[in-house]
Design a protein around this motif. Sequence first.
Motif, PDB file in Angstrom:
ATOM      1  N   ARG A  18      42.886  36.577   9.832  1.00 54.98           N
ATOM      2  CA  ARG A  18      43.434  36.466   8.474  1.00 54.98           C
ATOM      3  C   ARG A  18      44.597  37.442   8.284  1.00 54.98           C
ATOM      4  O   ARG A  18      44.709  38.125   7.261  1.00 54.98           O
ATOM      5  CB  ARG A  18      42.344  36.697   7.420  1.00 54.98           C
ATOM      6  CG  ARG A  18      41.208  35.663   7.478  1.00 54.98           C
ATOM      7  CD  ARG A  18      40.133  35.935   6.447  1.00 54.98           C
ATOM      8  NE  ARG A  18      39.459  37.194   6.705  1.00 54.98           N
ATOM      9  CZ  ARG A  18      38.506  37.353   7.628  1.00 54.98           C
ATOM     10  NH1 ARG A  18      38.118  36.337   8.365  1.00 54.98           N
ATOM     11  NH2 ARG A  18      37.937  38.536   7.795  1.00 54.98           N
ATOM     12  N   ALA A  19      45.463  37.476   9.268  1.00 52.57           N
ATOM     13  CA  ALA A  19      46.545  38.460   9.280  1.00 52.57           C
ATOM     14  C   ALA A  19      47.584  38.166   8.208  1.00 52.57           C
ATOM     15  O   ALA A  19      47.842  37.012   7.851  1.00 52.57           O
ATOM     16  CB  ALA A  19      47.214  38.473  10.646  1.00 52.57           C
ATOM     17  N   GLY A  20      48.188  39.240   7.720  1.00 50.67           N
ATOM     18  CA  GLY A  20      49.412  39.117   6.958  1.00 50.67           C
ATOM     19  C   GLY A  20      50.575  39.163   7.937  1.00 50.67           C
ATOM     20  O   GLY A  20      50.487  38.619   9.046  1.00 50.67           O
ATOM     21  N   TYR A  21      51.663  39.834   7.553  1.00 54.00           N
ATOM     22  CA  TYR A  21      52.806  39.990   8.449  1.00 54.00           C
ATOM     23  C   TYR A  21      52.564  41.248   9.277  1.00 54.00           C
ATOM     24  O   TYR A  21      52.638  42.370   8.761  1.00 54.00           O
ATOM     25  CB  TYR A  21      54.095  40.115   7.639  1.00 54.00           C
ATOM     26  CG  TYR A  21      55.329  40.168   8.498  1.00 54.00           C
ATOM     27  CD1 TYR A  21      55.888  38.997   9.004  1.00 54.00           C
ATOM     28  CD2 TYR A  21      55.914  41.379   8.834  1.00 54.00           C
ATOM     29  CE1 TYR A  21      57.008  39.035   9.814  1.00 54.00           C
ATOM     30  CE2 TYR A  21      57.033  41.430   9.639  1.00 54.00           C
ATOM     31  CZ  TYR A  21      57.581  40.262  10.129  1.00 54.00           C
ATOM     32  OH  TYR A  21      58.690  40.307  10.930  1.00 54.00           O
ATOM     33  N   VAL A  22      52.251  41.077  10.555  1.00 57.92           N
ATOM     34  CA  VAL A  22      51.875  42.210  11.408  1.00 57.92           C
ATOM     35  C   VAL A  22      53.109  43.090  11.610  1.00 57.92           C
ATOM     36  O   VAL A  22      54.064  42.725  12.295  1.00 57.92           O
ATOM     37  CB  VAL A  22      51.295  41.725  12.741  1.00 57.92           C
ATOM     38  CG1 VAL A  22      50.904  42.928  13.612  1.00 57.92           C
ATOM     39  CG2 VAL A  22      50.066  40.848  12.478  1.00 57.92           C
ATOM     40  N   HIS A  23      53.076  44.271  11.006  1.00 55.46           N
ATOM     41  CA  HIS A  23      54.288  45.048  10.768  1.00 55.46           C
ATOM     42  C   HIS A  23      54.519  46.164  11.772  1.00 55.46           C
ATOM     43  O   HIS A  23      55.596  46.303  12.322  1.00 55.46           O
ATOM     44  CB  HIS A  23      54.223  45.636   9.356  1.00 55.46           C
ATOM     45  CG  HIS A  23      55.492  46.245   8.882  1.00 55.46           C
ATOM     46  ND1 HIS A  23      55.777  47.593   9.007  1.00 55.46           N
ATOM     47  CD2 HIS A  23      56.574  45.684   8.291  1.00 55.46           C
ATOM     48  CE1 HIS A  23      56.975  47.843   8.497  1.00 55.46           C
ATOM     49  NE2 HIS A  23      57.481  46.705   8.062  1.00 55.46           N
ATOM     50  N   ASN A  24      53.506  47.023  11.997  1.00 52.59           N
ATOM     51  CA  ASN A  24      53.674  48.064  13.019  1.00 52.59           C
ATOM     52  C   ASN A  24      52.324  48.442  13.599  1.00 52.59           C
ATOM     53  O   ASN A  24      51.267  48.097  13.051  1.00 52.59           O
ATOM     54  CB  ASN A  24      54.439  49.275  12.463  1.00 52.59           C
ATOM     55  CG  ASN A  24      53.562  50.452  12.089  1.00 52.59           C
ATOM     56  OD1 ASN A  24      52.664  50.334  11.245  1.00 52.59           O
ATOM     57  ND2 ASN A  24      53.828  51.602  12.670  1.00 52.59           N
ATOM     58  N   ALA A  25      52.367  49.133  14.734  1.00 58.03           N
ATOM     59  CA  ALA A  25      51.137  49.537  15.424  1.00 58.03           C
ATOM     60  C   ALA A  25      51.401  50.844  16.151  1.00 58.03           C
ATOM     61  O   ALA A  25      52.511  51.083  16.642  1.00 58.03           O
ATOM     62  CB  ALA A  25      50.693  48.460  16.406  1.00 58.03           C
ATOM     63  N   TRP A  26      50.355  51.686  16.220  1.00 49.82           N
ATOM     64  CA  TRP A  26      50.507  53.003  16.857  1.00 49.82           C
ATOM     65  C   TRP A  26      49.186  53.344  17.558  1.00 49.82           C
ATOM     66  O   TRP A  26      48.122  53.321  16.936  1.00 49.82           O
ATOM     67  CB  TRP A  26      50.820  54.062  15.809  1.00 49.82           C
ATOM     68  CG  TRP A  26      51.539  55.255  16.327  1.00 49.82           C
ATOM     69  CD1 TRP A  26      51.027  56.259  17.096  1.00 49.82           C
ATOM     70  CD2 TRP A  26      52.919  55.582  16.109  1.00 49.82           C
ATOM     71  NE1 TRP A  26      51.997  57.195  17.370  1.00 49.82           N
ATOM     72  CE2 TRP A  26      53.173  56.814  16.773  1.00 49.82           C
ATOM     73  CE3 TRP A  26      53.960  54.974  15.405  1.00 49.82           C
ATOM     74  CZ2 TRP A  26      54.413  57.424  16.759  1.00 49.82           C
ATOM     75  CZ3 TRP A  26      55.199  55.591  15.402  1.00 49.82           C
ATOM     76  CH2 TRP A  26      55.426  56.796  16.065  1.00 49.82           C
ATOM     77  N   PRO A  27      49.206  53.690  18.852  1.00 53.39           N
ATOM     78  CA  PRO A  27      47.962  54.038  19.545  1.00 53.39           C
ATOM     79  C   PRO A  27      47.530  55.474  19.240  1.00 53.39           C
ATOM     80  O   PRO A  27      48.351  56.345  18.943  1.00 53.39           O
ATOM     81  CB  PRO A  27      48.332  53.888  21.022  1.00 53.39           C
ATOM     82  CG  PRO A  27      49.804  54.166  21.064  1.00 53.39           C
ATOM     83  CD  PRO A  27      50.375  53.675  19.754  1.00 53.39           C
ATOM     84  N   THR A  28      46.231  55.702  19.338  1.00 58.49           N
ATOM     85  CA  THR A  28      45.727  57.068  19.254  1.00 58.49           C
ATOM     86  C   THR A  28      46.156  57.834  20.503  1.00 58.49           C
ATOM     87  O   THR A  28      46.631  57.254  21.488  1.00 58.49           O
ATOM     88  CB  THR A  28      44.197  57.079  19.125  1.00 58.49           C
ATOM     89  OG1 THR A  28      43.624  56.307  20.206  1.00 58.49           O
ATOM     90  CG2 THR A  28      43.758  56.484  17.797  1.00 58.49           C
ATOM     91  N   THR A  29      45.992  59.147  20.468  1.00 57.79           N
ATOM     92  CA  THR A  29      46.488  59.997  21.550  1.00 57.79           C
ATOM     93  C   THR A  29      45.901  59.615  22.899  1.00 57.79           C
ATOM     94  O   THR A  29      46.580  59.683  23.927  1.00 57.79           O
ATOM     95  CB  THR A  29      46.161  61.471  21.232  1.00 57.79           C
ATOM     96  OG1 THR A  29      46.735  61.802  19.965  1.00 57.79           O
ATOM     97  CG2 THR A  29      46.736  62.399  22.285  1.00 57.79           C
ATOM     98  N   ASP A  30      44.644  59.165  22.911  1.00 56.67           N
ATOM     99  CA  ASP A  30      43.995  58.807  24.173  1.00 56.67           C
ATOM    100  C   ASP A  30      44.225  57.355  24.570  1.00 56.67           C
ATOM    101  O   ASP A  30      43.678  56.884  25.580  1.00 56.67           O
ATOM    102  CB  ASP A  30      42.496  59.101  24.107  1.00 56.67           C
ATOM    103  CG  ASP A  30      41.785  58.316  22.996  1.00 56.67           C
ATOM    104  OD1 ASP A  30      42.441  57.469  22.330  1.00 56.67           O
ATOM    105  OD2 ASP A  30      40.591  58.559  22.771  1.00 56.67           O
TER     106      ASP A  30
END
Length: 339
Positions: free
Chosen positions: A212-224
């Motif tokens: 049920r996604a909207g506009y997938v805008h940004n993503a950031w991984p955790t440090t590990d």
Amino acid sequence: MKVVLLTVVVLLLSLGAEASQRLTPLAKFKYDRNIEYNDVWGYTAPDQREYALLGVVDGTAIIDITDASAPKEISFIPSNRSTWKDIKTLGHYAYVVNESGGGMQIIDLSKLPEVATLAATFTDFSTSHNLWIDTDRKILFAEGDHAQPVKLYSLENPLAPTKLSFLGVECHDIYARDGLVYVSEGGHGTIGIFNYDDPTNPTLVKRFQIQRAGYVHNAWPTTDNRYLMTTEENSGKTMKMFDLSDLRSVQKVGEVLAPGSLAHNVHIKGDYAFVSHYGSGLRIYDVSNPASMNEVAFWQEGERSQTGFVSVWGAYPFFKSGKILASSIEEGLYIFQHD
């Protein structure tokens, strides 16, 4: 019994609300002219002086924030007028793209604190919404068009990028580290993860659908690199945390959203996520337990969150000094400190 349970729930909610500290800006920078602002990035010079690189509709401002209480503009680099601008750095160069043409500007920061100058304009592409630089491998990723959605360039010669390849589908944002690039694929509702150990031939590792996604805008991984936090630029769509430990079965393990209900971009540093959250301002979350993200601090313009595409556009929390930058569409640059 119902009264007791209700009392406990209210108490817990109250304790959670009190745990989030309201930040006070150390300083603000705004032009005395009718202009809007967009993204922001940071730069630390070899002499350890710190600078904000602030996107303005008609250019880029280089602002000395070493004394956080007294920000000082050093230079302003004009550009095509554009609501959208993105800025990243490699060494003593800043790379700036926009959506109104003119190519990618390359700004020389080596003569700071005296001056910053436009060193080159790269015209292999005319516009780009977002870019990312793997500073270890000196590879620039630029968001592109339908034909070449993400372009990869070598920055071995920082003033003359060399085209390496392209990857993916039409997208919005890019984050790359340790040979993996995480691509937020916009209206496709997906995250694409690609391996670029061979940057001339990147390969798809995993693409997963956000339900049920909207506009997938940004993503950031955790440090590990085990978890990935995402935003969808639609009202009511939560920021989500996905467990990537088994790429055969990516699982959502947590989600959170501030009162204004419209998150823009997330940036993760250590155990904390720093979110430019439009009308909810700057929000800081403890993500050490990805299944239970907890807001620890915030700042917003006014006492209540606003709705819509207003207020805080960008954030930069990566100075070693602990300074945090937030850019407001209407009000310019804010500087914070949070220990």
